[in-house]
Design an enzyme around this catalytic site. Structure first.
Site, PDB file in Angstrom:
ATOM      1  N   HIS A   1      30.854  42.151  34.057  1.00  0.00           N
ATOM      2  CA  HIS A   1      31.547  40.910  33.729  1.00  0.00           C
ATOM      3  C   HIS A   1      31.906  40.953  32.260  1.00  0.00           C
ATOM      4  CE1 HIS A   1      29.507  39.876  37.493  1.00  0.00           C
ATOM      5  NE2 HIS A   1      30.615  39.212  37.717  1.00  0.00           N
TER       6      HIS A   1
ATOM      7  N   LYS B   1      42.945  38.580  41.778  1.00  0.00           N
ATOM      8  CA  LYS B   1      42.345  39.870  41.468  1.00  0.00           C
ATOM      9  C   LYS B   1      43.315  41.012  41.679  1.00  0.00           C
ATOM     10  CE  LYS B   1      40.399  40.133  46.116  1.00  0.00           C
ATOM     11  NZ  LYS B   1      39.269  40.488  46.960  1.00  0.00           N
TER      12      LYS B   1
END
Length: 604
Positions: A353, A432
């Site tokens: 992340h 995404k």
RNA sequence: GCCCAUAUGGCUCAGGGGUAGAGCACUUCCUUGGUAAGGAAGAGGUCGUGAGUUCAAGUCUCACUAUGGGCUCCA
């Protein structure tokens, strides 16, 4: 009309069959061969022929649709009897009988109203017609069999010979999970016998490199009925392979400024409520209660990383902050979709992340794309990228979604990277980029993914102190490159057909001493290998030399090394090349250098 | 989850209402061999689990579990 013309292609690229074209067609003729257009006609007609055979064998069968697909054709139908793989032969036989009758395939048209009346007794046909907008419908007729169909078809059954029915399956009417399940039979057809044969051979080859077969043969991984479905066990060789992959990737992450972190396997359900997982992903989560508190086993790693980020105040100077973890996650996948290592219920993601400022999205995404490219190149994979947009079940405002989606497209377009769009395929918390790689038999698998997320930082009130001393919300980029070690190793196994490169191979060298007196030399070599981090084995069982060489070769190791009197005397090794089966001699030192150099290939 | 199929020693498979078989692998012995199966002997299975039918079930029926081919979904 030439004997071999089975249709035409008009200027728009539409296929017109001979029934529709009439005698004086000016469009480009389609010859009977293996061209795309020709196969389309042949396969569609073969689907109809199959339907005709089925209707003779099962008179009460009702037919839905029978289209041509990438790998041949299928027909969906409803029938009272249960049809299994064993019944396919009888259907094929009936198809061949019908061919001998040399029926021509005739077309006639009628209005939709007439058609609705004609097929009034057939609710499946009614459903087909519901989906058609045209007012004029066509029906194709061969012998006593006729079916509502748009075409195109070959002029006569005599064009159909080279086909095979491949499998029987269940399929929901119209692909709707809540609708009734019809029987579907898949088949394949070609213009000539050789192509059909080649296709069947290709399928057999693919079967030989199936990772489930190789995984068992090479003792990489296993499943266990008592432990449960979709829960893989890694055996020593598989674990070694996996460890090597993990190490390569670990170094690659450190080099790119990622920092390792690790979160717990289970977190209180309230955290999953805050994140939205409970509502949007809850049906896939395993929940449990501890001391009257509800907990959820993590299906994703983001929450852990958010907690780590929030542990201390962050400055804009800390960003971008890249946390990564080989995160073990559990997801309740439906029992029917489990498939070897490619689809399991527990797996480990190479998850990261990236917390960054909105202005940093494009450059961060681009860096990830470059990382992906380096990994894919290392293994020689072709891959495609797909931008997935907002799904039905989603959190966050439309404007935010749009900004994030555009950010992804910008990163790709700005660097001339081709991509396709998957409308509605995004995660519930953001759009995404999916990275899809193609396996040995052409199936596409999603592996890596890059997801922009404005939502979680907001929900968890993630903040950093900006240059102007105000508090701002960072953007989170979720990303995985392999996707999961399980799936990626499954695909790798098929990709290499088990012959892993030296830097991945669980056993890298097998020493075969010619007789007992050379075993000590082999074991000394093995110790030397181990000091350099190379996995070697000695095959000195009481078997004939030939047999031990054969067994060693069957292990698919990069190097099989024979040592006998000559090698012991000269301090050398005799290497068998696994590809061309030639052999050559090297000194021990030369061999070590060769191995250590080759290991460098695994650096990214 | 749904449809269809499958489940026999570690692996690949044969058999089939009267109580289990092969090859490979494994163990021991002989053999010490220069590039893909040397020879001999031995050990190993309550036929996936649980019910039912039957004088008798590994074999027939049902349920469950797991696996395979699909549908749908996803790393």
């Amino acid at each position: 009309m030439s004997e071999n013309i089975i249709g035409y292609i008009d200027e728009q690229g539409n296929i017109i069959d001979t029934q529709s074209a009439g005698d004086n067609c000016q469009a480009t003729p389609i010859e009977y061969d293996n061209s795309e257009a020709s196969l389309e006609i042949i396969r569609h007609s073969t689907a109809h022929l199959m339907a005709q055979a089925i209707s003779e064998l099962y008179p009460n069968a009702q037919f839905f649709v029978g289209p041509v697909v990438d790998e041949g054709f299928y027909y969906d139908f409803r029938v009272d009897e249960q049809i299994g793989e064993n019944d396919l032969k009888a259907i094929e036989k009936k198809m061949k009988e019908l061919i001998k009758k040399k029926y021509t395939i005739e077309k006639y048209e009628m209005s939709k109203t007439e058609a609705l009346e004609k097929f009034a007794h057939d609710d499946l046909k009614q459903k087909v017609m519901e989906r058609i907008e045209d007012d004029t419908l066509s029906v194709y007729k061969q012998g006593d069999f006729e079916d509502l169909c748009r075409g195109p078809h070959v002029p006569s059954l005599r064009f159909l010979h080279n086909f095979k029915l491949t499998r029987v399956a269940g399929a929901y009417l119209g692909g709707d999970e809540k609708a009734e399940m019809l029987t579907r039979i898949y088949g394949i057809a070609f213009a000539d016998k050789e192509s059909l044969k080649a296709h069947i051979t290709m399928l057999e080859e693919a079967k030989k490199r199936d990772h489930r077969k190789l995984g068992a043969e090479m003792e990489l991984f296993m499943f266990n009925e008592e432990a449960g479905a979709g829960l893989p066990f890694w055996m020593p060789k598989g674990a070694k392979l996996r460890y090597k992959l993990e190490s390569i990737l670990h170094k690659a992450h450190l080099m790119r400024g990622y920092e390792p972190v690790r979160g717990p396997e289970i977190l209180k359900a309230d955290l999953w409520r805050t994140s939205g997982h409970y509502a949007c992903y809850g049906e896939n989560m395993y929940l449990t209660t501890i001391d009257e508190q509800e907990y959820g086993i993590k299906p994703m790693n983001c929450l852990g990383h958010i907690q780590v980020f929030k542990q201390s105040p962050k400055s804009y100077r800390d960003l971008p902050l890249r946390y990564y973890e080989y995160g073990v996650v559990h997801r309740h996948e439906k029992s029917g979709v489990l498939h070897g290592l490619l689809r399991v219920r527990e797996f480990t993601q190479d998850d990261a992340h990236i917390f960054c400022e909105p202005e940093q999205i494009a450059s961060e995404v681009l860096e990830v794309v470059e990382f992906v490219d380096a990994v894919m190149k290392l293994f020689g994979f072709d891959y495609t990228m797909e931008v997935a947009t907002k799904p039905e079940k989603a959190i966050g405002e439309d404007a935010v979604w749009e900004m994030a989606t555009q950010g992804l497209k910008d990163a790709l377009e700005g660097n001339n990277l081709p991509y396709t769009i998957d409308e509605g395929g995004g995660a519930f918390y953001g759009p995404k980029i999916d990275i899809k790689i193609t396996d040995a038999i052409g199936r596409k698998w999603q592996c890596g993914t890059i997801q922009v997320d404005f939502n979680l930082p907001q929900r968890f009130e993630v903040e950093y102190v900006a240059e102007d001393n105000t508090r701002k919300q960072p953007v989170m980029i979720h990303r995985a490159i392999l996707g999961s070690f399980e799936r990626f190793i499954g695909i790798l196994t098929e990709h290499y057909a088990g012959e892993f490169p030296l830097f991945l191979a669980p056993v890298q060298v097998i020493f075969v001493p010619i007789s007992e007196s050379h075993a000590d030399y082999a074991y000394a070599l093995k110790r030397r290998m181990r000091l350099e981090g190379i996995d070697a084995e000695v095959y000195d069982k009481n078997d004939s030399l030939n047999k031990r060489i054969r067994n060693a070769e069957k292990q698919r190791v990069p190097y099989v090394v024979i040592v006998g009197e000559e090698e012991v005397t000269h301090n050398t090794v005799a290497i068998r090349d696994r590809r061309n089966k030639e052999q050559y001699n090297l000194t021990q030192d030369e061999f070590m250098v060769k191995l250590t150099q080759q290991l460098q290939e695994g650096k990214i």
